[in-house]
Design a protein around this motif. Structure first.
Motif, short mmCIF file in Angstrom:
data_model
loop_
_atom_site.label_atom_id
_atom_site.label_comp_id
_atom_site.label_asym_id
_atom_site.label_seq_id
_atom_site.Cartn_x
_atom_site.Cartn_y
_atom_site.Cartn_z
N ARG A 164 -39.22 -56.95 63.18
CA ARG A 164 -39.01 -56.54 61.78
C ARG A 164 -39.40 -57.64 60.81
NH1 ARG A 164 -34.32 -53.59 63.60
NH2 ARG A 164 -34.80 -51.36 63.44
N LEU A 166 -41.60 -60.00 61.32
CA LEU A 166 -43.06 -60.12 61.33
C LEU A 166 -43.71 -59.00 60.51
CD1 LEU A 166 -43.52 -61.13 65.08
CD2 LEU A 166 -43.73 -62.62 63.07
N LEU A 167 -43.15 -57.78 60.60
CA LEU A 167 -43.66 -56.67 59.79
C LEU A 167 -43.49 -57.00 58.31
CD1 LEU A 167 -42.24 -53.53 61.69
CD2 LEU A 167 -44.61 -54.33 61.69
N GLU A 168 -42.27 -57.47 57.94
CA GLU A 168 -42.01 -57.78 56.53
C GLU A 168 -42.95 -58.85 56.00
OE1 GLU A 168 -37.79 -58.68 56.20
OE2 GLU A 168 -37.39 -56.68 57.03
N GLY A 170 -45.94 -59.53 57.10
CA GLY A 170 -47.35 -59.24 57.30
C GLY A 170 -47.99 -60.18 58.31
N GLN A 171 -47.22 -60.56 59.33
CA GLN A 171 -47.76 -61.46 60.36
C GLN A 171 -48.08 -60.68 61.63
OE1 GLN A 171 -44.73 -64.50 60.70
NE2 GLN A 171 -45.62 -65.71 59.04
N THR A 172 -48.95 -61.28 62.45
CA THR A 172 -49.29 -60.65 63.72
C THR A 172 -48.06 -60.64 64.64
OG1 THR A 172 -50.08 -62.76 64.57
CG2 THR A 172 -51.73 -61.30 63.63
N ILE A 173 -48.05 -59.70 65.57
CA ILE A 173 -46.98 -59.57 66.56
C ILE A 173 -47.56 -59.94 67.92
CG2 ILE A 173 -45.39 -57.97 67.72
CD1 ILE A 173 -45.51 -56.26 65.10
N ILE B 156 -52.61 -50.88 58.06
CA ILE B 156 -51.51 -51.80 58.40
C ILE B 156 -50.19 -51.20 57.94
CG2 ILE B 156 -50.50 -54.06 57.87
CD1 ILE B 156 -53.49 -55.08 57.73
N ASP B 160 -47.27 -50.21 60.40
CA ASP B 160 -45.94 -50.78 60.13
C ASP B 160 -44.88 -49.68 60.13
OD1 ASP B 160 -47.15 -53.22 59.85
OD2 ASP B 160 -46.57 -53.55 57.77
N ARG B 164 -41.79 -49.33 62.73
CA ARG B 164 -40.40 -49.31 62.24
C ARG B 164 -39.63 -48.10 62.78
NH1 ARG B 164 -42.36 -51.53 57.24
NH2 ARG B 164 -41.61 -53.69 57.11
N LEU B 167 -38.77 -48.72 66.38
CA LEU B 167 -37.65 -49.68 66.48
C LEU B 167 -36.34 -48.96 66.20
CD1 LEU B 167 -39.07 -52.81 64.57
CD2 LEU B 167 -38.79 -52.57 67.03
N VAL B 178 -50.17 -52.44 68.41
CA VAL B 178 -49.89 -53.81 67.95
C VAL B 178 -51.20 -54.62 67.90
CG1 VAL B 178 -48.71 -55.94 68.60
CG2 VAL B 178 -47.52 -53.75 68.75
N ARG B 181 -53.12 -53.51 64.84
CA ARG B 181 -52.55 -54.08 63.61
C ARG B 181 -52.90 -55.58 63.50
NH1 ARG B 181 -48.16 -56.99 62.60
NH2 ARG B 181 -47.21 -56.91 60.52
N ASN B 182 -52.76 -56.31 64.61
CA ASN B 182 -53.11 -57.74 64.59
C ASN B 182 -54.56 -57.93 64.16
OD1 ASN B 182 -50.56 -58.42 65.52
ND2 ASN B 182 -51.20 -58.79 67.64
N LEU B 185 -55.05 -57.33 60.44
CA LEU B 185 -54.54 -58.47 59.66
C LEU B 185 -55.57 -59.61 59.67
CD1 LEU B 185 -50.80 -58.56 60.81
CD2 LEU B 185 -51.61 -58.22 58.46
N ARG B 186 -56.20 -59.82 60.83
CA ARG B 186 -57.21 -60.89 60.92
C ARG B 186 -58.45 -60.55 60.11
NH1 ARG B 186 -55.67 -61.28 67.13
NH2 ARG B 186 -53.94 -62.73 66.93
#
Lengths: 206, 206
Positions: A164, A166-168, A170-173, B156, B160, B164, B167, B178, B181-182, B185-186
Motif C-alpha cells: 500500500r 509503494l502504491l501511494e 508511486g514506487q515499483t513493487i 498505473i 493500482d 488495492r 489487497l 506488478v 506496473r513497474n 513507472l520506469r
C-alpha cells in the motif's frame, strides 16, 4: 571463525546510528518471542535479528558494489535501494562473521522482501522486523493483532502495508514480495481446507 | 477465414449477457478515442475491443480446458479465474475468427493482466477496459483523469486500483500485473528524465 554473541553485537551495532540499534534490539526481542510462540529456535532467531540490518546504513553505492562484485542477486539493483541491505547483510554474516547456518543467513537475506516458501525462521525474523516494540507506522497495530493468530496472517498484513505504501508513493513493487504474499495466502487456504475436512469428532476433542 | 466486423459483433455479442455487451460497446468507443488521442490505429483498437471479452461468460471449467488443452499459459490456472478469459479470448480470436494481426491478438490476451513492454495497442485496449463510459467503481474518476495525461499514467492508476481491491479482499496478485506496473513507472521516469535534459530553448519553442 565464528564471532561470539557479544562480538557480533559489538561489530553490528558500531555500523549504525544508536536509534537503529534500538530497532535491532526490538527485533531481537520480538524474534525470540515469535520463535517461542510458533516453535522456531529462539537462539537462531535472535542471531539473525542481531545481524539483519548490519548494512542498512552503509552508503548505497557500497551496498550495490557488494552485490555486483560477489555474484549476489543483481536483479535487486533494478529496484529501490532499501531492498539491498538484506542481501548485503546475508553476505556479511557469512563472509565476515563466519555464520554457517544456512537458515540464519537466508532469514537475513529475505527479511525485507520475503520469498516463496519462506522457512519458519524467515517468517519469524521478517515479521519481528514489522512488529518490534519500537515500530510506529500506520497499520502496525493490525499487523501485531494478526501476528497473534499466525505467522502467515501477520506477514500478509505486513506485506499488504508495504505494498500500500509503494502504491501511494508511486514506487515499483518488488515481485518477490508479491510471490511471497501469494504463497502465504495459499498456505492459509490449504490449512483452512484441512481444518474443514477434519472429522467432526476431532474438533470436539475426540 | 476472417469474419467481417458485423459477423464478429454478431458472434461475440451472442456469447454474453446484454449488460456485458453494453460494456464491450463502451470499450470499443473508449478504445477508438484513446487510439486517436495517442496515435494508435483506431480500427485495430476497435477490433481488439470487440473480441476482448468473448470468453468472459463461458463456464470457468471450459476456459480452463481451452488453456490446458492448447498449450496456452497454464500459470494462469494458479490464479483467480477472472484472469483466464483474456487468454482464451486471444485463442478464439485467432483460431475461430481468423484474426492474424499479432498485436490485436496480444491486446486481447493482455487486456486484464497487462505485461512488461506493453505495445501501444495493449495500452489502449487495457485502459479502455478500465474507463469505458459504463464503468462505475471507486477510483474510476482518478483513472479517467490520468488517462488524459498519458496512457501510462492512466494504466498505473488502473493497476493500482486493481491491486488495492485484491489487497482488501485478501486475494493473490498476478505477478505479471506488478511487472507491467513497474515497467510503466520506469517508462514515465525515463520520459521525465529526457524532458529535463532537453535544451531549455526547446521548451521555449526555439
Amino acid at each position: 571463525m565464528r564471532l561470539t554473541r557479544e562480538q557480533l553485537i559489538e561489530a553490528v551495532s558500531s555500523q549504525m546510528p544508536a536509534r537503529r540499534w534500538q530497532h535491532t534490539l526490538g527485533v531481537m526481542q520480538s524474534a525470540i518471542e515469535l520463535a517461542e510462540r510458533y516453535g522456531a529456535d529462539p537462539q537462531r532467531a535472535e542471531l539473525a535479528a542481531i545481524v539483519h540490518d548490519v548494512a542498512k546504513y552503509w552508503p548505497v553505492h557500497r551496498q550495490a558494489a557488494v552485490i555486483a562484485e560477489n555474484g549476489l542477486n543483481t536483479d535487486l539493483l533494478n529496484y529501490d535501494a532499501p531492498l539491498w541491505h538484506s542481501e548485503v547483510g546475508a553476505h556479511v554474516a557469512e563472509q565476515e562473521y563466519g555464520i554457517e547456518d544456512r537458515e540464519v543467513i537466508d532469514a537475513i537475506r529475505y527479511h525485507t522482501s520475503g520469498r516463496e516458501e519462506m522457512t519458519l525462521l524467515d517468517k519469524v525474523v521478517c515479521l519481528a522486523d514489522y512488529i518490534e516494540p519500537g515500530r510506529d507506522f500506520p497499520g502496525v497495530a493490525l499487523i501485531r493483532e494478526k501476528a497473534l493468530l499466525s505467522l502467515e496472517e501477520g506477514l500478509i498484513a505486513g506485506f499488504d502495508s508495504t505494498i500500500r505504501v509503494l502504491l501511494e508513493r508511486g514506487q515499483t513493487i518488488f515481485p518477490t514480495t508479491v510471490l511471497a504474499r501469494n504463497d502465504l495466502l495459499r498456505q492459509l487456504a490449504t490449512r483452512e481446507q484441512a481444518a474443514q475436512t477434519r472429522p467432526v469428532t476431532e474438533n470436539k476433542g475426540g
